[in-house]
Design a protein around this motif. Structure first.
Motif, PDB file in Angstrom:
ATOM      1  N   CYS A  79       0.777  -1.127   0.286  1.00  0.00           N
ATOM      2  CA  CYS A  79       0.124   0.074  -0.119  1.00  0.00           C
ATOM      3  C   CYS A  79       1.371   1.009  -0.113  1.00  0.00           C
ATOM      4  O   CYS A  79       0.405   2.077  -0.446  1.00  0.00           O
ATOM      5  N   TYR A  80       2.037   1.282   0.440  1.00  0.00           N
ATOM      6  CA  TYR A  80       2.588   2.522   0.309  1.00  0.00           C
ATOM      7  C   TYR A  80       3.407   2.232  -0.378  1.00  0.00           C
ATOM      8  O   TYR A  80       3.354   3.500  -1.434  1.00  0.00           O
ATOM      9  N   PHE A 243      -5.584  11.715   7.835  1.00  0.00           N
ATOM     10  CA  PHE A 243      -5.564  10.298   7.194  1.00  0.00           C
ATOM     11  C   PHE A 243      -4.063  10.554   5.394  1.00  0.00           C
ATOM     12  O   PHE A 243      -4.590  10.004   4.745  1.00  0.00           O
ATOM     13  N   TYR A 244      -3.871  11.184   5.554  1.00  0.00           N
ATOM     14  CA  TYR A 244      -2.208  10.903   4.821  1.00  0.00           C
ATOM     15  C   TYR A 244      -1.921   9.411   5.315  1.00  0.00           C
ATOM     16  O   TYR A 244      -0.385   9.319   6.622  1.00  0.00           O
ATOM     17  N   PHE A 245      -1.917   8.931   3.986  1.00  0.00           N
ATOM     18  CA  PHE A 245      -1.326   7.260   4.757  1.00  0.00           C
ATOM     19  C   PHE A 245       0.008   6.762   4.577  1.00  0.00           C
ATOM     20  O   PHE A 245       0.468   6.552   5.594  1.00  0.00           O
ATOM     21  N   PRO A 246       1.109   7.823   4.071  1.00  0.00           N
ATOM     22  CA  PRO A 246       2.217   7.436   3.933  1.00  0.00           C
ATOM     23  C   PRO A 246       2.896   7.444   5.887  1.00  0.00           C
ATOM     24  O   PRO A 246       3.296   6.975   6.455  1.00  0.00           O
ATOM     25  N   PRO A 341       8.337   5.532   6.196  1.00  0.00           N
ATOM     26  CA  PRO A 341       6.831   6.382   6.049  1.00  0.00           C
ATOM     27  C   PRO A 341       7.508   7.611   6.141  1.00  0.00           C
ATOM     28  O   PRO A 341       7.149   7.802   4.777  1.00  0.00           O
ATOM     29  N   SER A 342       8.432   7.445   6.563  1.00  0.00           N
ATOM     30  CA  SER A 342       9.387   9.169   5.607  1.00  0.00           C
ATOM     31  C   SER A 342       9.468   9.098   4.581  1.00  0.00           C
ATOM     32  O   SER A 342       9.288   9.877   3.891  1.00  0.00           O
ATOM     33  N   CYS A 343      10.366   8.380   4.345  1.00  0.00           N
ATOM     34  CA  CYS A 343      10.969   7.765   2.654  1.00  0.00           C
ATOM     35  C   CYS A 343       9.705   8.625   1.945  1.00  0.00           C
ATOM     36  O   CYS A 343      10.250   8.865   0.820  1.00  0.00           O
TER      37      CYS A 343
END
Length: 531
Positions: A79-80, A243-246, A341-343
């Protein structure tokens, strides 16, 4: 007060002593993992890699790591990747639909991974808090958001939440739901407090001037920030942020004011330095991911820690090794959990908070809080510490604001007994630092030190003063990492296990660590000045 230098030979001695201690306790911990494997629970140790015909056993007892990188990690990772690919196309071809994509993509993922009922509960939390923020009352926002958070901490509401989770024999879906609600709670608290503050500001300005805020000139940065929030605080804006996914599942936390500033920036070109920097970030996170898997195959940190009788009987140097590597794994675990997630967020031109600093050379409670979970620290500082006065209104105000931060941290993590002890110990440590810093930096003490001691001896004296603080900080962290029972064992045995030899050896090693940490800090400060 500047950082004075010490002779090269002295710094070398500190480095050698520290590294020698690390090598020795690491060897002891590896050997203990092999020797005492038969005493560990079969649920905590499983067959892992086979290297040169030798089967290595993996420690699977660290719940958080196994949860994200065994139970859910490989489900969420695609999903990412999907967000990164589709988000880049949206940003390139139809940037004006970027925010809508952020919301729809995450809603779709949550529906697919967690289910419709859990998605509706998350949306209900957002709707309730948003309506509350429309009142313009920060106090009311806090009351309602804490009540929503309380649904995670009390048995009656927990049973209701379990009804929203289907087909969950191992309870992994429920824990994912709980983690998600907790992370969501931090974000809608940030959004709603900013919205309430902007409403108050608009009302006050319009009462004074009689004209709309949009027509007024606002030279002050804070005023401009409030105007930006006022123009971007509808429910769709809230959904875009929450809801910002990363950053949705594991963080790190990005306060709404920073999110708003970053998400509204004009597009930036993908220059070669920017691509290289992002690629290196992915490589670095992959390296730490591999390091963590290797570490869990070599040393059985959590599994040993769970066996309290075994922990109580380990040789002191081995016990120190278990404590040390539990610290290191705690840090490197969050390097991956925040870093990956930060990447993907950086693909959207966002700038999440940096990952945890290396805790091997942290010797202050305040630095630990500021530079480990930087996003949570910024959240606490902006929404609790500063509004309650912070350090601007005297020592009492500073301590009150600090206590409020730790009370919230305790309740947000879950109202468990060991978390209460951890919070109390951390608050005590921070208070000791505040009082100690004010004492050391007072004019009378500074005058006395400069009169009787050279800068080098002042540094040695301060390092010696920091030894008890470092030990106290470490013991508090071990309560969080291992629980209150394990924390008591570490405290009792590492300090009093072979009194006074154990206390002396621990203090000597800690003194070397502090001197090395001060030296690293001084090099870092010097480098920053040169650049």
């Amino acid at each position: 007060m500047g950082i004075s230098t010490l002779p090269v030979w002295e710094i070398t001695v500190y480095w050698v002593c520290w590294l020698s201690a690390v090598v020795y306790i690491t060897e002891n911990t590896i050997l203990a993992s092999i020797e005492f494997r038969k005493y560990l629970s079969p649920y905590d140790i499983r067959k892992g890699w086979t290297v040169l015909g030798t089967t290595l056993y993996k420690d699977v007892s660290n719940f958080e790591w196994e949860f994200w990188f065994s139970a859910w990690g490989w489900i969420v990772l695609p999903c990412y990747i999907g967000h990164g690919i589709i988000g880049s196309l949206v940003n390139w071809k139809c940037r004006n639909l970027r925010k809508q994509f952020f919301v729809l993509y995450t809603v779709g993922v949550v529906w697919y991974v967690m289910g419709l009922k859990q998605l509706l509960i998350l949306l209900l939390h957002c709707a309730i808090s948003f309506v509350t923020a429309m009142s313009g009352s920060s106090v009311l926002v806090w009351i309602v958001c804490l009540l929503l958070l309380a649904t995670l901490n009390h048995e009656v509401t927990v049973q209701w939440l379990r009804l929203a989770v289907d087909d969950d024999v191992l309870e992994t879906k429920y824990y994912l739901f709980v983690f998600t609600i907790a992370m969501t709670n931090l974000r809608y608290i940030s959004f709603c407090l900013e919205k309430a503050k902007s409403i108050q500001f608009i009302k006050s300005q319009e009462m004074i001037t009689g004209e709309s805020v949009q027509k007024q000139k606002m030279p002050h940065r804070e005023d401009a920030a409030l105007r930006a929030v006022a123009q971007n605080c509808n429910f769709m804006d809230m959904m875009t942020y929450v809801f910002y996914f990363p950053l949705f599942f594991t963080g790190p936390i990005l306060t709404y004011d920073k999110f708003l500033e970053q998400v509204n920036r004009p597009p930036q070109p993908w220059t070669k330095p920017r691509i290289t920097h992002l690629a290196l970030d992915f490589v670095r996170i992959t390296w730490w991911l591999g390091f963590n898997y290797l570490l869990l195959h070599v040393v059985h940190l959590s599994a040993i820690q769970l066996q309290l009788d075994l922990l109580s009987s380990l040789p002191l140097w081995t016990l120190g090794g278990v404590a040390f590597w539990n610290f290191q794994f705690f840090q490197t675990k969050y390097v991956v959990m925040f870093g990956l997630p930060s990447c993907f967020a950086k693909l959207d031109q966002m700038e999440p908070p940096a990952g945890p600093i290396c805790i091997s050379h942290l010797y202050l409670f305040s630095t630990m809080w500021q530079q480990f979970d930087r996003g949570l620290y910024q959240h606490l500082k902006r929404h609790i510490y500063i509004p309650l006065g912070g350090s601007r209104h005297g020592l009492f105000s500073q301590l009150l604001a600090t206590a409020a931060c730790f009370i919230f941290v305790y309740y947000w993590h879950g109202n468990e007994v060991y978390l209460a002890w951890w919070s109390i110990l951390n608050f005590t440590g921070v208070v000791m630092e505040v009082i100690g810093r004010k004492t050391i930096t007072s004019e009378a003490v500074q005058r006395m030190m400069k009169k009787h001691w050279s800068p080098s001896w002042q540094r040695r004296f301060l390092a010696a003063l920091l030894v008890p603080n470092f030990i106290f900080c470490s013991m508090a962290s071990l309560v969080f990492v291992g629980g209150s029972d394990a924390g008591k064992i570490y405290f009792r045995r590492l300090i009093f296990g072979d009194w006074p030899t154990s206390a002396f050896m621990l203090s000597a090693v800690v003194y070397c660590i502090i001197q090395v940490a001060i030296e690293i800090d001084s090099k870092s400060v010097k480098k920053d000045k040169e650049t």
